[in-house]
Design a protein around this motif. Structure first.
Motif, PDB file in Angstrom:
ATOM      1  N   SER A  15       0.736   3.999  -2.925  1.00 36.16           N
ATOM      2  CA  SER A  15      -0.098   5.175  -2.677  1.00 36.16           C
ATOM      3  C   SER A  15       0.707   6.428  -2.343  1.00 36.16           C
ATOM      4  O   SER A  15       0.148   7.511  -2.327  1.00 36.16           O
ATOM      5  CB  SER A  15      -1.074   4.894  -1.546  1.00 36.16           C
ATOM      6  OG  SER A  15      -0.384   4.865  -0.324  1.00 36.16           O
ATOM      7  N   ALA A  44      -5.254   0.644  -1.752  1.00 34.98           N
ATOM      8  CA  ALA A  44      -5.767  -0.080  -0.586  1.00 34.98           C
ATOM      9  C   ALA A  44      -6.438  -1.376  -1.018  1.00 34.98           C
ATOM     10  O   ALA A  44      -6.237  -2.429  -0.403  1.00 34.98           O
ATOM     11  CB  ALA A  44      -6.746   0.800   0.185  1.00 34.98           C
ATOM     12  N   ALA A  94      -3.754  -3.817  -2.043  1.00 33.37           N
ATOM     13  CA  ALA A  94      -3.032  -4.328  -0.864  1.00 33.37           C
ATOM     14  C   ALA A  94      -3.881  -5.345  -0.117  1.00 33.37           C
ATOM     15  O   ALA A  94      -3.368  -6.366   0.356  1.00 33.37           O
ATOM     16  CB  ALA A  94      -2.647  -3.172   0.045  1.00 33.37           C
ATOM     17  N   TYR A  96       0.841  -1.200   0.000  1.00 33.79           N
ATOM     18  CA  TYR A  96       0.000   0.000   0.000  1.00 33.79           C
ATOM     19  C   TYR A  96       0.878   1.254   0.000  1.00 33.79           C
ATOM     20  O   TYR A  96       0.617   2.199  -0.749  1.00 33.79           O
ATOM     21  CB  TYR A  96      -0.922  -0.016   1.217  1.00 33.79           C
ATOM     22  CG  TYR A  96      -1.680   1.268   1.392  1.00 33.79           C
ATOM     23  CD1 TYR A  96      -2.792   1.553   0.619  1.00 33.79           C
ATOM     24  CD2 TYR A  96      -1.269   2.209   2.331  1.00 33.79           C
ATOM     25  CE1 TYR A  96      -3.468   2.735   0.760  1.00 33.79           C
ATOM     26  CE2 TYR A  96      -1.942   3.401   2.492  1.00 33.79           C
ATOM     27  CZ  TYR A  96      -3.041   3.662   1.694  1.00 33.79           C
ATOM     28  OH  TYR A  96      -3.713   4.840   1.831  1.00 33.79           O
TER      29      TYR A  96
END
Lengths: 107, 328
Positions: free
Chosen positions: A24, B95, B98, A20
């Protein structure tokens, strides 16, 4: 008593948090930290598997040695990665990986 | 206790990891990374790997996080230099991806895959660094003499003349019978001590069995077997039946156990200790060890090249602000 399943879950959680972070974030420093998290998740699972196989045909030594090697490689990787961060910062006055300068880094 | 500590530090590691990747300021990121790595070091310690735990602290906390902090201080980033935050859609997509990776990676746990064989029945690690128990030694003796777990379980203590035939065999010649006598005595004693009156395993014996079969400390088991065989001999030489009959009562069993426990010297396994580690790091894995040191030298050279400033020894500067590294 600690179970293999618990280590599995913890390692998977740390690894996916690392994924993540890499996906991100645009701050190169944080991206490098996320890569460290992923490496650590791998080390954790290696340790658990070495512990699980300890004594069956070996002493779990291969797994433990591999952790040590991966730690050394992680240290090298961070050193090189951070010097690239410095080079990027000098080049484009930013540590943003999507900044215009970052796409033209040529040493 | 170990289980509680495992989950406690696991939770700390996960929370700090989430905080690490979501903080905007990289200094906080480095701080939470340090906490995560420390918690993982505790997990290593709980898995009987003290050397790896020490290396985790020294290498990660001592070298890597300090390097991060150095670079953060060197750059002394202003808010506008930190870079833009990506849009919410990117974050949501990351997200989701993941989470998918988390589910995929933890599939072996949720799909109920069996880790049995090398762990106890419910997937717990077999305890290492514990003295080998006497019961285990009896078990191993019985197994090494050709009995399966089921055989030992099925021995009927009260029935049949001892030394007549081993389970599974039909007939024995007198010579074979004599040879099998000691073997059967061992089985008998093992069955008395490891199987309770209803013929069930004494709790925990299976785990001990797996442990002993896979344990590094073969010497302790061999010593134990020797001791057991010697006492078997004394049983056979003289008051064999007397000894056997004496074992029927619980108090007599306890006496035999206590005397044997005193006799058997057991050493604990040394899994994960520095001594154990260095043994093979400088023998079997010496090439890997050397290759890693070469890699570290290559990394040092690479860092010097990458972080170098243009110009000779910093003499030719273009008048720009002196930030982002020293002159070489």
């Amino acid at each position: 008593m600690i179970g293999v399943q618990g280590v599995y879950l913890l390692s998977a959680a740390l690894f996916s948090i690392g994924v993540y972070g890499v996906l991100s974030r645009r701050n190169l420093l944080i991206v490098l930290m996320s890569v460290e998290l992923m490496l650590n998740a791998g080390n954790l699972l290696l340790c658990a598997m070495a512990r699980m196989h300890a004594g069956v045909g070996g002493d779990g030594e291969g797994g433990q040695t591999l952790i040590l090697m991966s730690m050394a490689v992680a240290a090298c990787e961070v050193a090189v990665g951070l010097s690239i961060v410095i080079a990027l910062f000098r080049h484009s006055r930013s540590v943003d990986i999507s900044s215009p300068g970052a796409t033209q880094l040529r040493g | 206790m170990a289980g509680f500590l495992f989950w406690l530090f696991g939770a700390i590691a996960v929370i700090c990891a989430i905080l690490c990747v979501t903080r905007r300021n990289p200094v906080y990121g480095a701080f939470f990374l340090l906490l995560t790595l420390g918690s993982v070091a505790v997990e290593f310690l709980l898995m009987h790997s003290p050397f790896i735990a020490a290396m985790q602290i020294i290498l990660y906390a001592g070298a890597i996080v300090v390097l991060f902090v150095f670079v953060i201080m060197l750059l002394s980033l202003k808010a506008e230099e930190l870079g833009e935050e990506p849009p919410m859609t990117t974050k949501a997509g990351a997200a989701v991806l993941a989470s998918c990776i988390f589910v995929l990676l933890s599939l072996p746990v949720f799909s109920g895959q069996s880790f049995a064989g090398k762990t106890t029945e419910d997937g717990k690690f077999i305890e290492l660094n514990e003295p080998v128990k006497l019961k285990t030694i009896f078990k191993v003796v019985a197994m090494r003499r050709g009995l399966s777990v089921e055989d030992v379980k099925n021995i009927k203590i009260q029935e049949g003349p001892i030394g007549n035939a081993a389970p599974g065999a039909q007939e024995f010649s007198p010579a074979e019978r004599k040879r099998n006598r000691a073997r059967y005595d061992v089985m008998y004693l093992a069955s008395v001590l490891c199987v309770d009156d209803k013929g069930e395993w004494t709790p925990g014996v299976r785990d001990e069995l797996v442990l002993s079969m896979g344990l590094t400390d073969h010497d302790a088991i061999d010593n134990g077997i020797e001791e057991v065989e010697q006492s078997m001999k004394s049983v056979e030489d003289g008051k064999g039946s007397k000894a056997r009959n004496g074992l029927e009562s619980a108090a007599a069993r306890k006496t035999v156990l206590d005397s044997m426990k005193r006799k058997i010297k057991v050493r604990s396994a040394r899994y994960g200790s520095l001594e154990h580690f260095v043994d093979f790091l400088y023998s079997r894995y010496i090439v890997a060890f050397e290759l890693v040191s070469i890699l570290i030298f290559a990394a040092i050279a690479g860092v010097l090249v990458l972080a170098r400033r243009k110009g000779f020894m910093g003499l030719e500067t273009d008048g720009e602000e002196r930030r982002g590294g020293m002159y070489l």
